[in-house]
Motif scaffolding. Structure first.
Motif, PDB file in Angstrom:
ATOM      1  N   MET A 224       5.031   3.871   2.470  1.00 25.34           N
ATOM      2  CA  MET A 224       4.667   2.570   1.935  1.00 25.34           C
ATOM      3  C   MET A 224       4.572   1.541   3.056  1.00 25.34           C
ATOM      4  N   ALA A 225       3.568   0.691   2.981  1.00 24.67           N
ATOM      5  CA  ALA A 225       3.469  -0.485   3.835  1.00 24.67           C
ATOM      6  C   ALA A 225       3.560  -1.698   2.925  1.00 24.67           C
ATOM      7  N   SER A 226       4.563  -2.539   3.138  1.00 23.03           N
ATOM      8  CA  SER A 226       4.795  -3.663   2.220  1.00 23.03           C
ATOM      9  C   SER A 226       4.816  -4.980   2.977  1.00 23.03           C
ATOM     10  N   THR A 227       4.304  -6.009   2.325  1.00 22.92           N
ATOM     11  CA  THR A 227       4.344  -7.365   2.860  1.00 22.92           C
ATOM     12  C   THR A 227       5.703  -7.988   2.550  1.00 22.92           C
ATOM     13  N   PRO A 228       6.018  -9.143   3.152  1.00 23.38           N
ATOM     14  CA  PRO A 228       7.238  -9.849   2.747  1.00 23.38           C
ATOM     15  C   PRO A 228       7.255 -10.165   1.248  1.00 23.38           C
TER      16      PRO A 228
ATOM     17  N   TRP B 294      -2.898  10.205  -2.709  1.00 23.16           N
ATOM     18  CA  TRP B 294      -3.635   9.007  -3.123  1.00 23.16           C
ATOM     19  C   TRP B 294      -3.181   7.807  -2.311  1.00 23.16           C
ATOM     20  N   LEU B 295      -4.090   6.871  -2.145  1.00 22.31           N
ATOM     21  CA  LEU B 295      -3.741   5.536  -1.674  1.00 22.31           C
ATOM     22  C   LEU B 295      -3.730   4.620  -2.896  1.00 22.31           C
ATOM     23  N   THR B 296      -2.594   3.964  -3.125  1.00 20.49           N
ATOM     24  CA  THR B 296      -2.455   3.062  -4.270  1.00 20.49           C
ATOM     25  C   THR B 296      -2.238   1.642  -3.765  1.00 20.49           C
ATOM     26  N   ILE B 297      -2.985   0.702  -4.337  1.00 23.04           N
ATOM     27  CA  ILE B 297      -2.947  -0.698  -3.911  1.00 23.04           C
ATOM     28  C   ILE B 297      -2.245  -1.522  -4.978  1.00 23.04           C
ATOM     29  N   ASP B 298      -1.087  -2.081  -4.611  1.00 21.46           N
ATOM     30  CA  ASP B 298      -0.312  -2.945  -5.515  1.00 21.46           C
ATOM     31  C   ASP B 298       0.012  -2.266  -6.839  1.00 21.46           C
ATOM     32  N   GLY B 299       0.073  -0.947  -6.854  1.00 20.93           N
ATOM     33  CA  GLY B 299       0.386  -0.226  -8.079  1.00 20.93           C
ATOM     34  C   GLY B 299      -0.693  -0.299  -9.137  1.00 20.93           C
ATOM     35  N   GLN B 300      -1.908  -0.730  -8.762  1.00 23.32           N
ATOM     36  CA  GLN B 300      -2.941  -0.990  -9.760  1.00 23.32           C
ATOM     37  C   GLN B 300      -4.263  -0.287  -9.492  1.00 23.32           C
ATOM     38  N   GLU B 301      -4.607  -0.098  -8.240  1.00 27.63           N
ATOM     39  CA  GLU B 301      -5.857   0.565  -7.876  1.00 27.63           C
ATOM     40  C   GLU B 301      -5.531   1.819  -7.081  1.00 27.63           C
ATOM     41  N   GLY B 302      -6.280   2.893  -7.315  1.00 32.30           N
ATOM     42  CA  GLY B 302      -6.013   4.137  -6.619  1.00 32.30           C
ATOM     43  C   GLY B 302      -7.267   4.762  -6.021  1.00 32.30           C
ATOM     44  N   TRP B 303      -7.112   5.332  -4.818  1.00 30.88           N
ATOM     45  CA  TRP B 303      -8.201   6.038  -4.138  1.00 30.88           C
ATOM     46  C   TRP B 303      -7.703   7.407  -3.710  1.00 30.88           C
ATOM     47  N   PRO B 304      -8.383   8.505  -4.115  1.00 33.80           N
ATOM     48  CA  PRO B 304      -7.972   9.838  -3.677  1.00 33.80           C
ATOM     49  C   PRO B 304      -8.322  10.046  -2.211  1.00 33.80           C
TER      50      PRO B 304
ATOM     51  N   LEU C 231       0.868  -1.171   0.000  1.00 37.90           N
ATOM     52  CA  LEU C 231       0.000   0.000   0.000  1.00 37.90           C
ATOM     53  C   LEU C 231       0.903   1.219   0.000  1.00 37.90           C
ATOM     54  N   VAL C 232       0.607   2.191  -0.866  1.00 35.70           N
ATOM     55  CA  VAL C 232       1.420   3.398  -0.943  1.00 35.70           C
ATOM     56  C   VAL C 232       0.514   4.614  -0.794  1.00 35.70           C
ATOM     57  N   ILE C 233       0.823   5.437   0.190  1.00 31.54           N
ATOM     58  CA  ILE C 233       0.154   6.735   0.354  1.00 31.54           C
ATOM     59  C   ILE C 233       1.120   7.782  -0.147  1.00 31.54           C
ATOM     60  N   SER C 234       0.789   8.459  -1.244  1.00 30.16           N
ATOM     61  CA  SER C 234       1.778   9.328  -1.879  1.00 30.16           C
ATOM     62  C   SER C 234       1.120  10.538  -2.517  1.00 30.16           C
ATOM     63  N   ARG C 235       1.943  11.539  -2.761  1.00 23.19           N
ATOM     64  CA  ARG C 235       1.474  12.762  -3.388  1.00 23.19           C
ATOM     65  C   ARG C 235       1.088  12.496  -4.825  1.00 23.19           C
ATOM     66  N   GLY C 236       0.314  13.447  -5.403  1.00 24.32           N
ATOM     67  CA  GLY C 236      -0.128  13.317  -6.782  1.00 24.32           C
ATOM     68  C   GLY C 236       0.903  13.832  -7.759  1.00 24.32           C
TER      69      GLY C 236
END
Length: 315
Positions: A175-179, A236-246, A144-149
């Motif tokens: 970023m919060a990342s799994t193993p 934005w919150l981006t999930i696995d580099g594929q889905e995004g939520w503002p 999960l990535v919380i990042s600027r636009g």
């Protein structure tokens, strides 16, 4: 270990005719050997869900034909706990989709004969809370990535772990990342490699500004909350580099580990550490078993004997 394979789903990458053709060929090959098969094409696009539910079809194994991106997208759509998922690589890196399509018959023959090794993998559950109420939720396989636009202004994030406030962070993102995701975006941002048998996730800052916040590995049982503070950037919150939520100012993203949420299948004999070496995460010069000739080094020139000091003519 999964010894018996009776029902298989075969998923192909959208828009890839080679993947579609291979999926249909695999379907026919498996059916001829008495395996029930269901084929479907994954879908691209934010928040897409291609997998329809068929209660009467319970698969033992899901075969993904594509790259790591297709693998991630399909894995997010599977129920929890998921059927085992096995990938054939048509992409570039192929860390998750490790099998070669050119040898698919040999691989599937081994799968039917001796089964597959099954590895439990954690995922990340996420929820966006706005004004105290949830507005969106889901799971991530890698990160999960919380990042600027698209404007180069810093995001300002307030971070708390299990109600312990860590403080505000000015950064390009967090970023919060799994193993499983530690070999992706996370390692490029300076995060550690985490063995997939470890139920933990890592918080990694992305370009923090005048802040000291090192990558922090947390047990999957610890909940992290990230609140967006006022700033001059879209976030934005981006999930696995594929889905995004503002996100909006005041939104809180809640993150928690989901242990044993996914089941990754590998052929017997597959080795995670060996795969790190093959994919370039661990270099050859870290191998203590190699001699200097195997490194391609030249022998060191012999050290000349120490010369006698000159004599003082006045002695």
């Amino acid at each position: 270990m999964l010894d018996t394979i009776r029902a298989v789903e075969v998923v192909d990458k959208p828009g890839d005719e080679d993947a579609r053709d291979l999926a249909h060929t695999m379907r026919d090959w498996l059916k001829s050997r008495g395996v029930a098969v269901r084929c479907w094409t994954n879908q691209l696009g934010s928040n897409s869900r291609a997998r329809s539910v068929e209660p009467q079809f319970k698969s033992d194994l899901v075969i993904v034909i594509g790259g790591d991106g297709t693998f991630l997208s399909v894995a997010r759509q599977l129920p929890q706990p998921s059927p085992a998922i096995l990938g054939f690589n048509l992409g570039k890196v192929g860390f998750l989709t490790e099998l070669c399509p050119g040898a698919w018959r040999e691989a599937l023959a081994q799968v039917l004969e001796v089964g597959v090794a099954v590895h439990q993998r954690m995922a990340l559950g996420w929820m966006i809370r706005r004004g105290g109420s949830p507005v969106a939720a889901g799971k991530a396989v890698n990160e999960l990535v919380i990042s600027r636009g698209n404007v180069a202004k810093l995001a300002v994030l307030d971070i708390a772990v299990q109600d312990e406030r860590l403080g505000a962070l000015r950064c390009d993102g967090l970023m919060a990342s799994t193993p499983s995701g530690s070999t992706g975006y996370a390692v490029s941002a300076g995060g550690p490699l985490i063995h997939p048998d470890v139920d933990a996730y890592c918080l990694t800052p992305i370009c923090p500004f005048l802040d000291t916040f090192y990558p922090l590995v947390l047990p999957c049982t610890r909940r992290t909350e990230v609140t967006l503070l006022p700033c001059r950037s879209e976030v934005w919150l981006t999930i696995d580099g594929q889905e995004g939520w503002p996100l909006q100012t005041g939104d809180t993203v809640q993150i928690e580990g989901l242990p044993r949420a996914l089941r990754f299948a590998t052929l017997q004999g597959s080795n995670y550490l060996q795969r790190l070496k093959v994919k370039g995460f661990l270099h050859r010069n870290a191998d203590p078993g190699l001699s200097w000739q195997e490194y391609g080094c030249e022998a060191a020139a012999p050290i000349p004997p120490t010369a006698e000091p000159p004599q003082d003519p006045h002695e």
